[in-house]
Design a protein around this motif. Sequence first.
Motif, short mmCIF file in Angstrom:
data_model
loop_
_atom_site.label_atom_id
_atom_site.label_comp_id
_atom_site.label_asym_id
_atom_site.label_seq_id
_atom_site.Cartn_x
_atom_site.Cartn_y
_atom_site.Cartn_z
N GLY A 4 0.82 -1.21 0.00
CA GLY A 4 0.00 0.00 0.00
C GLY A 4 0.85 1.25 0.00
N PHE A 5 1.93 1.23 0.77
CA PHE A 5 2.84 2.38 0.81
C PHE A 5 3.51 2.57 -0.55
N THR A 6 3.88 1.47 -1.19
CA THR A 6 4.54 1.55 -2.50
C THR A 6 3.60 2.15 -3.54
N THR A 13 4.30 10.59 -6.15
CA THR A 13 5.37 11.02 -7.05
C THR A 13 4.78 11.59 -8.33
N GLU A 14 3.80 10.91 -8.87
CA GLU A 14 3.14 11.39 -10.10
C GLU A 14 2.43 12.73 -9.86
N GLY A 33 -4.29 4.71 11.31
CA GLY A 33 -5.20 4.25 12.35
C GLY A 33 -4.97 4.95 13.68
N ARG A 34 -5.79 4.62 14.63
CA ARG A 34 -5.78 5.31 15.93
C ARG A 34 -4.49 5.09 16.71
N ASP A 35 -3.74 4.06 16.40
CA ASP A 35 -2.52 3.79 17.16
C ASP A 35 -1.26 4.31 16.45
N TRP A 36 -1.42 5.35 15.67
CA TRP A 36 -0.27 5.89 14.95
C TRP A 36 0.77 6.43 15.93
N THR A 37 2.01 6.34 15.51
CA THR A 37 3.11 6.93 16.26
C THR A 37 3.93 7.78 15.30
N ALA A 38 4.73 8.66 15.82
CA ALA A 38 5.58 9.50 14.98
C ALA A 38 6.51 8.63 14.13
N ASP A 39 7.04 7.56 14.69
CA ASP A 39 7.95 6.70 13.93
C ASP A 39 7.24 6.00 12.77
N ARG A 40 5.99 5.62 12.98
CA ARG A 40 5.22 4.99 11.89
C ARG A 40 4.80 6.02 10.85
N ALA A 41 4.57 7.25 11.27
CA ALA A 41 4.13 8.30 10.35
C ALA A 41 5.28 8.90 9.55
N ARG A 42 6.46 8.86 10.11
CA ARG A 42 7.61 9.53 9.50
C ARG A 42 7.82 9.18 8.02
N PRO A 43 7.82 7.91 7.59
CA PRO A 43 8.06 7.63 6.16
C PRO A 43 7.03 8.27 5.24
N TRP A 44 5.79 8.33 5.68
CA TRP A 44 4.73 8.93 4.86
C TRP A 44 4.98 10.43 4.69
N VAL A 45 5.27 11.10 5.79
CA VAL A 45 5.49 12.55 5.75
C VAL A 45 6.78 12.86 5.00
N THR A 47 8.12 11.18 2.66
CA THR A 47 7.88 10.97 1.23
C THR A 47 7.23 12.19 0.60
N LEU A 48 6.25 12.77 1.29
CA LEU A 48 5.61 13.98 0.76
C LEU A 48 6.62 15.12 0.63
N VAL A 49 7.45 15.31 1.64
CA VAL A 49 8.45 16.38 1.61
C VAL A 49 9.46 16.12 0.49
N GLU A 50 9.87 14.88 0.35
CA GLU A 50 10.83 14.52 -0.70
C GLU A 50 10.24 14.77 -2.09
N CYS A 51 9.01 14.37 -2.30
CA CYS A 51 8.39 14.50 -3.62
C CYS A 51 8.01 15.94 -3.97
N PHE A 52 7.41 16.63 -3.04
CA PHE A 52 6.90 17.97 -3.32
C PHE A 52 7.91 19.07 -2.99
N GLY A 53 8.83 18.80 -2.07
CA GLY A 53 9.73 19.84 -1.57
C GLY A 53 9.05 20.57 -0.43
N PRO A 54 9.85 21.08 0.52
CA PRO A 54 9.25 21.74 1.69
C PRO A 54 8.45 22.99 1.35
N ASP A 55 8.77 23.64 0.24
CA ASP A 55 8.04 24.85 -0.13
C ASP A 55 6.69 24.55 -0.76
#
Length: 106
Positions: A4-6, A13-14, A33-45, A47-55
Amino acid sequence: GPEGFTRWRRDVTELSRCEHVCASLSAVECLLGRDWTADRARPWVETLVECFGPDRCMWASDAPYQVQQPHSYAASIQLIRDTLSGVSAGDKEWLLHKTAERVFFS
């Protein structure tokens, strides 16, 4: 799961190729889900920063869901401030306020 992440990463990216599209760094609890942690969320966030750039990324409150336990604004902001790897202090300024300021007030 990983597949799902892939798929999500491929789609993000597209989408990031559209130069006038920005990403909202919110609703992490919906992805994980309700049991999210920062470590579990980090790759998702990250990825967004990498793809879109911080700006082209901005933190968002996702109100009212962010204030329903166990979620909090503090944990969401802490994810950006303290958990992301490879994101400079200047980039974090874009994520936490400069991008939103540019998008909504320029």
